[in-house]
Design an enzyme around this catalytic site. Structure first.
Site, PDB file in Angstrom:
ATOM      1  N   SER A 259       0.743  -1.267  -0.122  1.00 11.00           N
ATOM      2  CA  SER A 259       0.127  -0.038  -0.199  1.00 11.00           C
ATOM      3  C   SER A 259       1.009   1.257   0.045  1.00 11.00           C
ATOM      4  CB  SER A 259      -1.111   0.061   1.220  1.00 11.00           C
ATOM      5  OG  SER A 259      -1.938  -0.937   0.950  1.00 11.00           O
TER       6      SER A 259
ATOM      7  N   LYS B 283      -0.212   3.772  -2.591  1.00  7.76           N
ATOM      8  CA  LYS B 283      -1.233   4.736  -2.551  1.00  7.76           C
ATOM      9  C   LYS B 283      -0.581   6.163  -2.328  1.00  7.76           C
ATOM     10  CE  LYS B 283      -4.543   1.586  -0.574  1.00  7.76           C
ATOM     11  NZ  LYS B 283      -4.604   0.640   0.493  1.00  7.76           N
TER      12      LYS B 283
ATOM     13  N   SER C 268      -5.872   3.100   4.441  1.00 12.04           N
ATOM     14  CA  SER C 268      -5.540   2.272   3.625  1.00 12.04           C
ATOM     15  C   SER C 268      -6.421   1.330   2.866  1.00 12.04           C
ATOM     16  CB  SER C 268      -4.188   1.513   3.959  1.00 12.04           C
ATOM     17  OG  SER C 268      -3.209   1.080   2.788  1.00 12.04           O
TER      18      SER C 268
END
Length: 400
Positions: free
Chosen positions: A79, A82, A134
């Protein structure tokens, strides 16, 4: 008149002969000028001190690598993806847009906000869900809205990566779930993050502790909380983003600022369950290394002049002064060695204009090229011409 013509020809005989030779001058900054706080506790850092398989510490202000452990290997990044998702949105979308959730977005696996098909959200609200907790479903809803599809959004992500110099990165998903050909390097992630923290909207989002919002049609209420423990556990911490997948392991991209020092750190494959805390320990260790061992030093001052250059065929019959028009400062440790390679012509031929580029200075840190700057002329030099010499001779003749 024949004598005058002869004198003119004699004086201008060398005008078409220009020396092409250049000279290199090497200057060094001694270790005594690169000192950090004498009272600060110095720290060493080796690859074996870090749990992560891939790690890197970067000076965020100039993108110089201060430490790395397999920092250029292509690996999954979970993640931390992101970070780029948020950047692309901030630079390409209206944050007041209404996002309608697709069936595909709603089907994403944990971690989820649990959005439902056809629900509607303000884009800005979803960015807090994206970064604070997230959420994978949120990431896809955002990507489909901004890029038209996940694939279209990935194109935007990859274009931005290349623009930033992250040439060993390829994005396939906006959420970082494991996918073939979805990868980056610790170095590339540090480049992306160093750029990201120059965006105030980006900082405002990642540093928010708690955020509440609602779905637009039903009023369903949500509160998301920041999961970045580093933000409140390290003096000067900025953030940035955690991550975990089965392939990537625990990951974290962090940033910290104290006084005139700003660092970005990256740890990838930093343990697997139950070793969830390794990423915090590694990040703290790298940040401490940077804070304790590096000081910001001005190594080149704007306006610094260099050895004068002889100018041929000028009316003034004077040399010219090269100078640098930019200051350079960077974080240095006591072990760093700085050199300047100054490349200038041995002679120049008039005319020379003030501000004209004469040569260059290359800054080397530990024998590696750091930066190249042009050197400019501080003065004008006018070329001798036939008409000038003729007028001069006539004037002297008249005086006699």
């Amino acid at each position: 008149m024949g004598i005058i013509c002869f004198i003119i020809a004699f004086l201008l005989a060398g005008c078409d002969k220009e020396k092409e030779r250049t000279a290199h001058h090497i200057y060094s900054i001694g270790e005594e000028t690169i000192q950090v706080d004498a009272d600060a506790k110095k720290q060493t850092l080796e690859g074996t001190d870090i749990y992560a398989k891939y790690a890197l510490l970067m000076d965020a202000d100039n993108r110089r690598v201060l430490f790395e452990k397999q920092g250029y290997e292509k690996v999954p990044m979970a993640s931390t993806t992101k970070i780029m998702t948020l950047l692309v949105v901030l630079e390409n979308a209206n944050l007041e847009d209404v996002v309608t959730v697709s069936e595909h977005a709603a089907s994403m696996p944990d971690v989820q906000l649990n959005i439902k098909t056809n629900e509607q959200y303000i884009l800005k609200d979803l960015l807090y869900s994206l970064m604070l907790e997230s959420h994978n479903d949120t990431a896809v809803a955002i990507a489909e809205h901004v890029g038209g599809s996940v694939e279209g959004f990935a194109v935007m992500m990859n274009e931005k990566a290349k623009e930033l110099g992250a040439y060993d990165t390829n994005f396939v998903t906006p959420n970082g779930l494991d996918a073939k050909e979805h990868y980056t390097t610790a170095y590339d992630l540090a480049l992306i993050a160093s750029y990201a923290i120059t965006n105030q909207q980006f900082l405002d989002i990642i540093q928010t502790r708690t955020y509440s919002f609602h779905e637009q049609t039903t009023g369903k209420h949500f509160t998301v909380n920041n999961k970045d423990r580093f933000l409140d556990s390290y003096d000067g911490a900025i953030g940035i983003k955690t991550g975990f997948t089965n392939d990537a392991g625990y990951c974290f991209v962090g940033a910290a600022k104290r006084d005139d020092k700003t660092f970005v750190s990256v740890v990838l494959a930093c343990g697997w369950p139950p070793n969830k805390t390794y990423k915090w320990k590694d990040t703290t260790k790298m940040m401490d290394y940077g804070m304790q061992n590096y000081a910001n030093k001005e190594i080149l001052k704007k306006g610094t002049t260099f050895q004068k250059i002889e100018v041929l065929d000028s009316i003034e019959n004077e040399s010219i002064t090269p100078y640098v028009n930019e200051s350079v400062a960077l974080l240095l440790s006591e072990k760093d060695h700085v050199q300047f390679d100054v490349k200038l012509p041995v002679t120049l031929k008039a005319p020379i204009k003030k501000g004209e580029t004469l040569g260059e200075i290359t800054i080397l840190v530990n024998d590696e090229k750091y930066k190249v700057l042009p050197l400019y002329s501080k003065e004008n030099r006018v070329k001798i011409t036939y008409s000038y010499i003729l007028k001069k001779l006539i004037y002297q003749y008249m005086l006699e």
